[in-house]
Write a protein that holds these residues in place. Structure first.
Motif, PDB file in Angstrom:
ATOM      1  N   LEU A  22       0.803  -1.219   0.000  1.00 38.05           N
ATOM      2  CA  LEU A  22       0.000   0.000   0.000  1.00 38.05           C
ATOM      3  C   LEU A  22       0.838   1.272   0.000  1.00 38.05           C
ATOM      4  CD1 LEU A  22      -2.823  -1.075   2.441  1.00 38.05           C
ATOM      5  CD2 LEU A  22      -3.126  -0.377   0.054  1.00 38.05           C
ATOM      6  N   LEU A  23       2.029   1.212   0.546  1.00 38.67           N
ATOM      7  CA  LEU A  23       2.865   2.419   0.625  1.00 38.67           C
ATOM      8  C   LEU A  23       3.972   2.466  -0.425  1.00 38.67           C
ATOM      9  CD1 LEU A  23       3.228   2.928   4.486  1.00 38.67           C
ATOM     10  CD2 LEU A  23       1.630   4.007   2.901  1.00 38.67           C
ATOM     11  N   GLU A  24       4.065   1.438  -1.252  1.00 38.03           N
ATOM     12  CA  GLU A  24       5.128   1.383  -2.262  1.00 38.03           C
ATOM     13  C   GLU A  24       5.114   2.588  -3.207  1.00 38.03           C
ATOM     14  OE1 GLU A  24       7.697  -0.745  -3.229  1.00 38.03           O
ATOM     15  OE2 GLU A  24       7.487  -1.905  -1.390  1.00 38.03           O
ATOM     16  N   GLU A  25       3.936   2.965  -3.675  1.00 31.05           N
ATOM     17  CA  GLU A  25       3.839   4.082  -4.628  1.00 31.05           C
ATOM     18  C   GLU A  25       4.293   5.396  -3.983  1.00 31.05           C
ATOM     19  OE1 GLU A  25       0.340   6.267  -7.101  1.00 31.05           O
ATOM     20  OE2 GLU A  25       0.337   4.069  -7.133  1.00 31.05           O
ATOM     21  N   ASP A  26       3.883   5.614  -2.737  1.00 28.12           N
ATOM     22  CA  ASP A  26       4.307   6.821  -2.027  1.00 28.12           C
ATOM     23  C   ASP A  26       5.826   6.821  -1.839  1.00 28.12           C
ATOM     24  OD1 ASP A  26       1.675   7.643  -1.853  1.00 28.12           O
ATOM     25  OD2 ASP A  26       1.427   6.988   0.226  1.00 28.12           O
ATOM     26  N   TRP A  27       6.376   5.676  -1.478  1.00 30.77           N
ATOM     27  CA  TRP A  27       7.819   5.553  -1.303  1.00 30.77           C
ATOM     28  C   TRP A  27       8.560   5.912  -2.606  1.00 30.77           C
ATOM     29  CZ3 TRP A  27      11.114   1.797  -3.601  1.00 30.77           C
ATOM     30  CH2 TRP A  27      12.419   1.843  -3.134  1.00 30.77           C
ATOM     31  N   ARG A  28       8.078   5.373  -3.737  1.00 31.72           N
ATOM     32  CA  ARG A  28       8.698   5.675  -5.037  1.00 31.72           C
ATOM     33  C   ARG A  28       8.594   7.169  -5.364  1.00 31.72           C
ATOM     34  NH1 ARG A  28       5.968   0.915  -6.676  1.00 31.72           N
ATOM     35  NH2 ARG A  28       7.426  -0.822  -6.749  1.00 31.72           N
ATOM     36  N   PHE A  29       7.450   7.771  -5.058  1.00 33.49           N
ATOM     37  CA  PHE A  29       7.232   9.188  -5.318  1.00 33.49           C
ATOM     38  C   PHE A  29       8.296  10.033  -4.614  1.00 33.49           C
ATOM     39  CE2 PHE A  29       5.410  13.204  -3.765  1.00 33.49           C
ATOM     40  CZ  PHE A  29       5.101  13.825  -4.968  1.00 33.49           C
ATOM     41  N   GLY A  34      13.703  12.922  -4.550  1.00 31.14           N
ATOM     42  CA  GLY A  34      14.908  13.127  -3.753  1.00 31.14           C
ATOM     43  C   GLY A  34      14.626  13.601  -2.342  1.00 31.14           C
ATOM     44  N   GLN A  35      13.422  13.345  -1.848  1.00 30.44           N
ATOM     45  CA  GLN A  35      13.052  13.734  -0.487  1.00 30.44           C
ATOM     46  C   GLN A  35      13.388  12.563   0.442  1.00 30.44           C
ATOM     47  OE1 GLN A  35       9.098  15.559  -2.066  1.00 30.44           O
ATOM     48  NE2 GLN A  35       9.414  16.358   0.013  1.00 30.44           N
ATOM     49  N   LYS A  36      14.655  12.532   0.862  1.00 29.40           N
ATOM     50  CA  LYS A  36      15.200  11.402   1.607  1.00 29.40           C
ATOM     51  C   LYS A  36      14.498  11.144   2.935  1.00 29.40           C
ATOM     52  CE  LYS A  36      18.567  10.091  -1.102  1.00 29.40           C
ATOM     53  NZ  LYS A  36      18.451   8.861  -1.840  1.00 29.40           N
ATOM     54  N   VAL A  37      14.167  12.185   3.663  1.00 32.75           N
ATOM     55  CA  VAL A  37      13.529  12.002   4.974  1.00 32.75           C
ATOM     56  C   VAL A  37      12.183  11.303   4.813  1.00 32.75           C
ATOM     57  CG1 VAL A  37      12.557  13.201   6.974  1.00 32.75           C
ATOM     58  CG2 VAL A  37      14.769  13.906   6.041  1.00 32.75           C
ATOM     59  N   GLU A  38      11.367  11.794   3.898  1.00 31.06           N
ATOM     60  CA  GLU A  38      10.056  11.197   3.661  1.00 31.06           C
ATOM     61  C   GLU A  38      10.203   9.780   3.101  1.00 31.06           C
ATOM     62  OE1 GLU A  38       9.691  15.389   4.247  1.00 31.06           O
ATOM     63  OE2 GLU A  38      10.982  14.304   2.854  1.00 31.06           O
ATOM     64  N   GLU A  39      11.147   9.614   2.193  1.00 32.02           N
ATOM     65  CA  GLU A  39      11.418   8.295   1.610  1.00 32.02           C
ATOM     66  C   GLU A  39      11.770   7.289   2.710  1.00 32.02           C
ATOM     67  OE1 GLU A  39      14.976   6.076  -0.852  1.00 32.02           O
ATOM     68  OE2 GLU A  39      14.840   8.257  -0.990  1.00 32.02           O
ATOM     69  N   LYS A  40      12.681   7.658   3.591  1.00 24.52           N
ATOM     70  CA  LYS A  40      13.137   6.744   4.647  1.00 24.52           C
ATOM     71  C   LYS A  40      12.030   6.500   5.678  1.00 24.52           C
ATOM     72  CE  LYS A  40      17.310   6.235   3.095  1.00 24.52           C
ATOM     73  NZ  LYS A  40      17.626   5.051   2.330  1.00 24.52           N
ATOM     74  N   ALA A  41      11.218   7.511   5.969  1.00 20.21           N
ATOM     75  CA  ALA A  41      10.102   7.323   6.901  1.00 20.21           C
ATOM     76  C   ALA A  41       9.150   6.252   6.376  1.00 20.21           C
ATOM     77  CB  ALA A  41       9.364   8.643   7.109  1.00 20.21           C
ATOM     78  N   ILE A  42       8.800   6.359   5.114  1.00 23.82           N
ATOM     79  CA  ILE A  42       7.888   5.386   4.500  1.00 23.82           C
ATOM     80  C   ILE A  42       8.565   4.034   4.351  1.00 23.82           C
ATOM     81  CG2 ILE A  42       6.590   4.843   2.405  1.00 23.82           C
ATOM     82  CD1 ILE A  42       6.053   7.917   2.206  1.00 23.82           C
ATOM     83  N   GLN A  43       9.828   4.034   3.986  1.00 29.17           N
ATOM     84  CA  GLN A  43      10.566   2.776   3.865  1.00 29.17           C
ATOM     85  C   GLN A  43      10.588   2.026   5.196  1.00 29.17           C
ATOM     86  OE1 GLN A  43      14.556   3.209   2.372  1.00 29.17           O
ATOM     87  NE2 GLN A  43      15.001   1.038   2.536  1.00 29.17           N
ATOM     88  N   GLY A  44      10.735   2.753   6.279  1.00 26.44           N
ATOM     89  CA  GLY A  44      10.709   2.122   7.593  1.00 26.44           C
ATOM     90  C   GLY A  44       9.384   1.427   7.860  1.00 26.44           C
TER      91      GLY A  44
END
Length: 106
Positions: A22-29, A34-44
């Motif tokens: 469910l969060l894969e698309e947001d993570w890719r976005f 290049g928004q590393k903080v948001e990327e890593k938050a979702i990746q976690g």
């Protein structure tokens, strides 16, 4: 219903594989932007759901341990992230931590 709300609902229903997706698309976005903080938050969060899938569904405790460490490493990014519905991301993190307590009961 937002993706993070769907993620929370999937966690509550122990649909961990679906929650991950469910969060894969947001993570890719955020990754593409290049928004590393948001990327890593979702990746976690994704890794937290994956860890629970590995433990409860796949019955692979060693794999669970490796993936859960990624959640632990990245969970602090949720407090730093600029995400819509940030309170829901905090709720998801707390829910993953609560579910994780069941790991130690097994």
């Amino acid at each position: 219903m937002t993706q993070i709300e769907k993620f929370i609902q999937a966690l509550k229903e122990q649909r961990f594989v679906e929650a991950h997706e469910l969060l894969e698309e947001d993570w890719r976005f955020y990754r593409k932007k290049g928004q590393k903080v948001e990327e890593k938050a979702i990746q976690g969060l994704i890794n937290g759901a994956t860890a629970h899938a590995l433990f409860f569904i796949k019955k692979r405790p060693k794999s669970y341990e490796k993936v859960w460490k990624v959640f632990e490493k990245y969970k602090h990014y949720i407090s730093e992230a600029n995400l819509e519905n940030i309170n829901k991301f905090h709720e998801a993190k707390e829910l993953l931590l609560e579910i994780n307590k069941k790991v130690y009961k097994n």
